[in-house]
Design an enzyme around this catalytic site. Sequence first.
Site, PDB file in Angstrom:
ATOM      1  N   ASP A 127       8.146  -7.232  25.916  1.00 39.21           N
ATOM      2  CA  ASP A 127       8.391  -8.532  25.299  1.00 39.21           C
ATOM      3  C   ASP A 127       7.514  -9.613  25.911  1.00 39.21           C
ATOM      4  OD1 ASP A 127      10.104  -7.974  23.296  1.00 39.21           O
ATOM      5  OD2 ASP A 127      11.926  -8.655  24.299  1.00 39.21           O
ATOM      6  N   ASP A 143      14.473  -1.871  16.735  1.00 40.89           N
ATOM      7  CA  ASP A 143      14.758  -2.517  18.019  1.00 40.89           C
ATOM      8  C   ASP A 143      16.064  -1.977  18.602  1.00 40.89           C
ATOM      9  OD1 ASP A 143      14.477  -4.290  20.112  1.00 40.89           O
ATOM     10  OD2 ASP A 143      14.323  -6.076  18.855  1.00 40.89           O
TER      11      ASP A 143
HETATM   12  C1  DGJ Z   1      13.715  -8.045  21.138  1.00 44.67           C
HETATM   13  C2  DGJ Z   1      12.328  -7.647  20.751  1.00 44.67           C
HETATM   14  O1  DGJ Z   1      11.683  -7.049  21.814  1.00 44.67           O
HETATM   15  C3  DGJ Z   1      11.597  -8.856  20.215  1.00 44.67           C
HETATM   16  O2  DGJ Z   1      10.261  -8.549  19.949  1.00 44.67           O
HETATM   17  C4  DGJ Z   1      12.314  -9.323  18.980  1.00 44.67           C
HETATM   18  O3  DGJ Z   1      12.218  -8.361  17.973  1.00 44.67           O
HETATM   19  C5  DGJ Z   1      13.770  -9.619  19.302  1.00 44.67           C
HETATM   20  N1  DGJ Z   1      14.418  -8.528  19.963  1.00 44.67           N
HETATM   21  C6  DGJ Z   1      14.550  -9.941  18.050  1.00 44.67           C
HETATM   22  O4  DGJ Z   1      15.878 -10.105  18.294  1.00 44.67           O
END
Ligand code: DGJ
Length: 715
Positions: free
Chosen positions: A511, A446
């Site tokens: 997301d 991430d």
């Molecule tokens: C952002 C990501 O896009 C989410 O799926 C998740 O992993 C969060 N960060 C975790 O902090």
Amino acid sequence: MTVYRLDSPTTSLFVRASIGAPPELLYWGARLNDAVTAEEIERLGTSQGGPGSADIAIPASLALEPGLGLLGPTGFGAHRAGRDWGSRFDVVAVEQNDCRLRITCLDPRTQIGLEYRFRLHAESGVLTIGSTVTNHGTDLLDLNEMATACLPLPARLTDVIGFTGRWTGEFQRERLARFAGGYVRENRKGRSSHDAFPGVILCTPSTSENVGEAFGLTLAWSGNHRIRVDSLSDGRVFASLGALFFPGEIRLAASERYVSPDIIAAFSPDGLAEMSRAFHTHVRSHILTPHMRAKPRPVHYNTWEAVYFDHDLDQLKAIADKAAAIGAERFVLDDGWFGSRRDDHSGLGDWFVSDAVYPEGLKPLIDHVTGLGLEMGIWFEPEMVNPDSDLFRAHPDWVLAIKGVDQIPYRHQYVLDISRPEVSDYLFACIDKILSDHTIGYIKWDMNRDLNHPGDQQGGARSDAQVRALWALLDRLRAKHPNVEFESCASGGGRCELGILAHTDRVWTSDSNDALDRQAIQRGASYFLPLEVLGAHVGPAHCHQTGRALSMGMRSATALMGHMGMELNLLTEPTADLVELKDAIALYKQHRDLLHNGALQRLDTPDYIVAMGVVATDQVEALFSIALVTGHARTLPDRVYFTGLDPARQYRLALVWPDAWQSKSVPSVIDALELNGRGTLINGDALMRAGLQLPLASPESVLLYHLKADRGCCD
Ligand code: DGJ
């Protein structure tokens, strides 16, 4: 004068590369017949003088460098302490090897070298272009601007399609009529960004998904970029793509080189969907590893939207049990397993299993997960550090910043300067240890903030170096752990492009798990990326991002059209929904080989429908998803006209999702064609040209049609 010709079965390219003159692209487009000579193309490229123009033709080289005297847009800018700014590059050597062409240029006056590498890929017709600048002088060379290449395109391409968006709303298309001057998209976020995907398409006003010319270009680069389409007053049109630098960011000492990110470009004579298929073929044959191509993409269970930071071993085990029972094949433990990371204020950088949450380490959870037959995956955000972390307390100087300027607050985290070897070594050691000590097959990598002040300790800008260091770190980890797969996530789709894909295996598309949003996002992403790399999860009944409540039928059918997964709390979701989800997962498994290897179709439909499908490369099978995102203006929904089928075959057409679904009104096309039962045999030509009436269905629903060629028909 020497003109070089490169051909693929669908595309031809003619480049003039005469020793002592600037290199020029003369033609890129539909395959020309073999009788067309380079001389003819060159003669057709003869310039015409006009009112007020120079008395000689000014060549439009691939760099549009200032020394040409063209007085238009430039793709190259460099100087040595204010001198040597006016380079003009002449070809000094050319090498052609089948469909590869290497052109070496030099400006002896400024002592700068420039090399272009073209490759026209036979299997896809995709054109890749890379370039390299070399400082042949003794003094430092400041490179201010460097488009990988500036490509002249036909002026009949009067439409420009760009990509915009936001967090939870990536890959939104924006189609404009080209205008005089420059269409410019710049990104300075340090990742490819949610709002400026590094790609652009030029096409005619009548180009649609399945009709008309389209030229798509994307930059395989995970950082700052500039994309321009320039319409000159003399009618010429140039598309230029390249990395974008901060002042002083690229300084080349004697003999040093700057290697640009590649342009990956596809031409289609038959619409946008055909252009996408070319990109997908290229991704499959040249970007994904053979290992990834061979392995079926396992169904994910991801913990994020189920538990967020609230990790509890017993609860996670219970969720894993349920996930396995409904068909999950991989369990990904998201943020919150390490250091003091109980919320997003602290712990980033301390990549050690939290004793407080996992007193016996991760082994009990991993043993449980793998005991259920699931592969274990785990989340990292390596490029970041929370100020409240042991790592930051020990190394406050490891972060990117501009001295004397306050950090911009952003999810309580700073960015590490991973171009420093000691920082990359630390991250490599931490991740390597977790992978070496545990049975883990997947990393969700991430990256949750922009690089607002990407400065190093010496006061220089490090955005470009950061991207190269990231790619190198990923490669180092992949070399040591070749069976571990990596996902690129950046607050969803903030770093989804062909550059990162060469160092990872899939992307977290967005997301947003809102299936309605996802229909548009996944459709937008599919212009450049094949379905199998697009992470797509079934979220909770009430979407956490939008608050919208969507049926399980809609949510699961939407996730099925990608690399399917789920991230909802299986302990609290209604049982009926879980039964339906289990069915959808079974359907995904039944068709994933088709979905992840076939030819993508996007249908031309009114805006209230998003219609995509996949046809097997041998055309014996197809699956089409018809999403009704809003209601329709007339009493009935439209007809759909399938694409990509073999007109000479008969297909058994059936409605496979929602299971045993009935239209809301009679007479019903579903009953008449027995779509819920055996299905009906219909000719492929008829399905494509006469089309199929959609049944009356509610807005916010997805219908999946399966087509199977009748055996013995024409084999
Ligand atoms: C952002 C990501 O896009 C989410 O799926 C998740 O992993 C969060 N960060 C975790 O902090």
